[in-house]
Design a protein around this motif. Structure first.
Motif, PDB file in Angstrom:
ATOM      1  N   SER A 144     -64.607  17.929 -16.775  1.00  0.00           N
ATOM      2  CA  SER A 144     -65.448  16.911 -17.393  1.00  0.00           C
ATOM      3  C   SER A 144     -64.953  15.536 -16.962  1.00  0.00           C
ATOM      4  N   GLU A 145     -65.821  14.563 -17.069  1.00  0.00           N
ATOM      5  CA  GLU A 145     -65.481  13.217 -16.607  1.00  0.00           C
ATOM      6  C   GLU A 145     -64.362  12.584 -17.418  1.00  0.00           C
ATOM      7  N   ASP A 146     -64.112  13.088 -18.633  1.00  0.00           N
ATOM      8  CA  ASP A 146     -63.031  12.537 -19.449  1.00  0.00           C
ATOM      9  C   ASP A 146     -61.711  13.271 -19.240  1.00  0.00           C
ATOM     10  N   ALA A 147     -61.677  14.257 -18.365  1.00  0.00           N
ATOM     11  CA  ALA A 147     -60.440  15.005 -18.125  1.00  0.00           C
ATOM     12  C   ALA A 147     -59.447  14.157 -17.336  1.00  0.00           C
ATOM     13  N   PHE A 148     -58.176  14.466 -17.504  1.00  0.00           N
ATOM     14  CA  PHE A 148     -57.152  13.832 -16.672  1.00  0.00           C
ATOM     15  C   PHE A 148     -56.013  14.818 -16.455  1.00  0.00           C
ATOM     16  N   PHE A 149     -55.266  14.581 -15.379  1.00  0.00           N
ATOM     17  CA  PHE A 149     -54.195  15.477 -14.942  1.00  0.00           C
ATOM     18  C   PHE A 149     -52.907  14.659 -14.832  1.00  0.00           C
ATOM     19  N   ALA A 150     -51.784  15.255 -15.220  1.00  0.00           N
ATOM     20  CA  ALA A 150     -50.510  14.540 -15.121  1.00  0.00           C
ATOM     21  C   ALA A 150     -49.357  15.526 -15.096  1.00  0.00           C
ATOM     22  N   ASP A 151     -48.300  15.134 -14.382  1.00  0.00           N
ATOM     23  CA  ASP A 151     -47.026  15.852 -14.415  1.00  0.00           C
ATOM     24  C   ASP A 151     -45.934  14.811 -14.635  1.00  0.00           C
ATOM     25  N   PRO A 152     -45.592  14.536 -15.904  1.00  0.00           N
ATOM     26  CA  PRO A 152     -44.664  13.447 -16.206  1.00  0.00           C
ATOM     27  C   PRO A 152     -43.200  13.841 -16.245  1.00  0.00           C
ATOM     28  N   VAL A 153     -42.815  15.029 -15.772  1.00  0.00           N
ATOM     29  CA  VAL A 153     -41.456  15.508 -16.028  1.00  0.00           C
ATOM     30  C   VAL A 153     -40.389  14.818 -15.183  1.00  0.00           C
ATOM     31  N   VAL A 154     -40.781  14.047 -14.157  1.00  0.00           N
ATOM     32  CA  VAL A 154     -39.771  13.275 -13.421  1.00  0.00           C
ATOM     33  C   VAL A 154     -39.081  12.291 -14.366  1.00  0.00           C
ATOM     34  N   ARG A 155     -39.763  11.886 -15.427  1.00  0.00           N
ATOM     35  CA  ARG A 155     -39.149  11.006 -16.422  1.00  0.00           C
ATOM     36  C   ARG A 155     -37.943  11.651 -17.078  1.00  0.00           C
ATOM     37  N   MET A 156     -37.870  12.971 -17.028  1.00  0.00           N
ATOM     38  CA  MET A 156     -36.715  13.694 -17.569  1.00  0.00           C
ATOM     39  C   MET A 156     -35.728  14.059 -16.471  1.00  0.00           C
ATOM     40  N   GLY A 157     -35.924  13.513 -15.277  1.00  0.00           N
ATOM     41  CA  GLY A 157     -35.020  13.810 -14.181  1.00  0.00           C
ATOM     42  C   GLY A 157     -35.280  15.147 -13.526  1.00  0.00           C
ATOM     43  N   ILE A 158     -36.468  15.714 -13.732  1.00  0.00           N
ATOM     44  CA  ILE A 158     -36.818  17.035 -13.209  1.00  0.00           C
ATOM     45  C   ILE A 158     -37.903  16.883 -12.152  1.00  0.00           C
ATOM     46  N   PRO A 159     -37.767  17.500 -10.983  1.00  0.00           N
ATOM     47  CA  PRO A 159     -38.688  17.255  -9.866  1.00  0.00           C
ATOM     48  C   PRO A 159     -40.001  18.037  -9.972  1.00  0.00           C
ATOM     49  N   GLY A 160     -40.729  17.827 -11.052  1.00  0.00           N
ATOM     50  CA  GLY A 160     -42.014  18.495 -11.203  1.00  0.00           C
ATOM     51  C   GLY A 160     -41.911  19.792 -11.974  1.00  0.00           C
ATOM     52  N   VAL A 161     -43.070  20.307 -12.367  1.00  0.00           N
ATOM     53  CA  VAL A 161     -43.120  21.540 -13.152  1.00  0.00           C
ATOM     54  C   VAL A 161     -42.701  22.739 -12.312  1.00  0.00           C
ATOM     55  N   GLU A 162     -42.525  23.885 -13.013  1.00  0.00           N
ATOM     56  CA  GLU A 162     -41.935  25.062 -12.380  1.00  0.00           C
ATOM     57  C   GLU A 162     -42.801  25.637 -11.252  1.00  0.00           C
ATOM     58  N   TYR A 163     -44.107  25.582 -11.415  1.00  0.00           N
ATOM     59  CA  TYR A 163     -45.017  26.050 -10.363  1.00  0.00           C
ATOM     60  C   TYR A 163     -45.350  24.834  -9.497  1.00  0.00           C
ATOM     61  N   PHE A 164     -44.508  24.570  -8.495  1.00  0.00           N
ATOM     62  CA  PHE A 164     -44.559  23.316  -7.742  1.00  0.00           C
ATOM     63  C   PHE A 164     -45.540  23.441  -6.569  1.00  0.00           C
ATOM     64  N   ALA A 165     -46.830  23.374  -6.914  1.00  0.00           N
ATOM     65  CA  ALA A 165     -47.872  23.479  -5.887  1.00  0.00           C
ATOM     66  C   ALA A 165     -48.383  22.116  -5.439  1.00  0.00           C
ATOM     67  N   HIS A 166     -47.766  21.054  -5.885  1.00  0.00           N
ATOM     68  CA  HIS A 166     -48.265  19.700  -5.660  1.00  0.00           C
ATOM     69  C   HIS A 166     -48.624  19.395  -4.202  1.00  0.00           C
ATOM     70  N   PRO A 167     -47.722  19.675  -3.219  1.00  0.00           N
ATOM     71  CA  PRO A 167     -48.056  19.310  -1.831  1.00  0.00           C
ATOM     72  C   PRO A 167     -49.122  20.198  -1.192  1.00  0.00           C
ATOM     73  N   TRP A 168     -49.529  21.256  -1.885  1.00  0.00           N
ATOM     74  CA  TRP A 168     -50.597  22.120  -1.357  1.00  0.00           C
ATOM     75  C   TRP A 168     -51.949  21.787  -1.972  1.00  0.00           C
TER      76      TRP A 168
END
Length: 292
Positions: A144-168
């Motif tokens: 939906s147009e009001d949806a949003f996506f975020a991965d804020p865990v770098v703020r905790m010193g962690i390099p992204g969530v466990e399923y690290f598919a970001h570059p794909w």
């Protein structure tokens, strides 16, 4: 409404799997994770089901992993389904974290990605961290147009969530910006980048998802299964499978670093038993930042 953490309904050739903790923005505790696994398995073995829709009840798709609701159950044992690693509940430290996250986070996501039927995510509101992982293991995303996506865990010193598919799922520079800032990505931007297949007004989300699922269901079931496997294999040849393993190790290095360098585990750490976060999801500060 049922108290079950996941609802299951088949309508014609489509199975509807709905996360059902709207009070907590569908934060994923272990009970929900295993209920999702049971629902996906049910859809896989039902010959009448040709397509699966994954949705979230209420205003948000999912605010992430549950680290602060009254039903947080990370300490409890569950019958393992994603692998043969031992139970985490009687282990301590990195051994416990690695065992649990290998099962319920990375392991489950890999298991669901291989479901031999197309899965369409129907996303509204927040799709954050653990919610992002669920959307990414789906084959298609209608937002939906009001949806949003975020991965804020770098703020905790962690390099992204466990399923690290970001570059794909994103161009590498966009993936870096997404992680470096922790900012939310509006659904419109995600659509421009190809992460989202269809973008619709909120009131049209269910209908648009239904139409797409029914259109796919017109195709031969075995052909859909083979096509899904072909594309997944191509992604793995591009390094997705080995990349997930590599970053999962970095993820746990970050957990170990946090445990050693802080007198008290930071908000959002798996070592912290309760943050009191009414949003569920990751840590209180990061989640509230992402939800703004």
């Amino acid at each position: 409404m049922s108290d079950d953490p996941v609802l299951y309904e088949r309508r014609g050739p489509v199975a509807y799997v709905t996360m059902n903790r709207p009070r907590y923005r569908n934060a994923q505790n272990s009970a929900m994770t295993y209920a999702l696994d049971a629902a996906f398995y049910r859809a896989a073995e039902d010959p009448e089901v040709k397509v699966v829709v994954l949705a979230g009840a209420g205003e948000h798709f999912s605010a992430g992993h549950d680290i602060g609701t009254p039903d947080r159950d990370a300490h409890l044992p569950f019958a393992r389904r994603a692998g043969l690693w031992w139970d985490h509940s009687e282990r301590r430290g990195a051994e416990s974290r690695f065992a649990r996250e290998s099962e319920v986070y990375l392991g489950m996501c890999r298991r669901w990605r291989e479901l031999p039927k197309p899965v369409v995510a129907s996303v509204q509101g927040a799709c954050v961290a653990g919610g992002l992982m669920l959307a990414w293991v789906c084959d298609l995303i209608v937002a939906s147009e009001d949806a949003f996506f975020a991965d804020p865990v770098v703020r905790m010193g962690i390099p992204g969530v466990e399923y690290f598919a970001h570059p794909w799922v994103l161009p590498p520079r966009i993936a870096k910006e997404f992680l470096y800032t922790g900012d939310r990505m509006p659904a419109g931007r995600a659509y421009e980048l190809g992460m989202v297949n269809r973008l619709v007004p909120r009131h049209e989300l269910a209908g648009a998802t239904d139409r797409l699922a029914l259109r796919i269901a017109e195709m031969p079931q075995f052909g859909l299964a083979l096509t899904k496997r072909a594309v997944n294999q191509a992604e793995d040849l591009q390094g997705l499978h080995s990349g997930l393993d590599a970053v999962f190790g970095l993820h746990h290095l970050a957990h170990a670093h946090n445990a050693e360098t802080t007198a008290a585990p930071p908000p959002g750490s798996p070592l912290r038993p309760d943050t009191g976060d009414p949003l569920g999801g990751m840590d209180v500060t990061s989640m509230k930042e992402a939800m703004r």
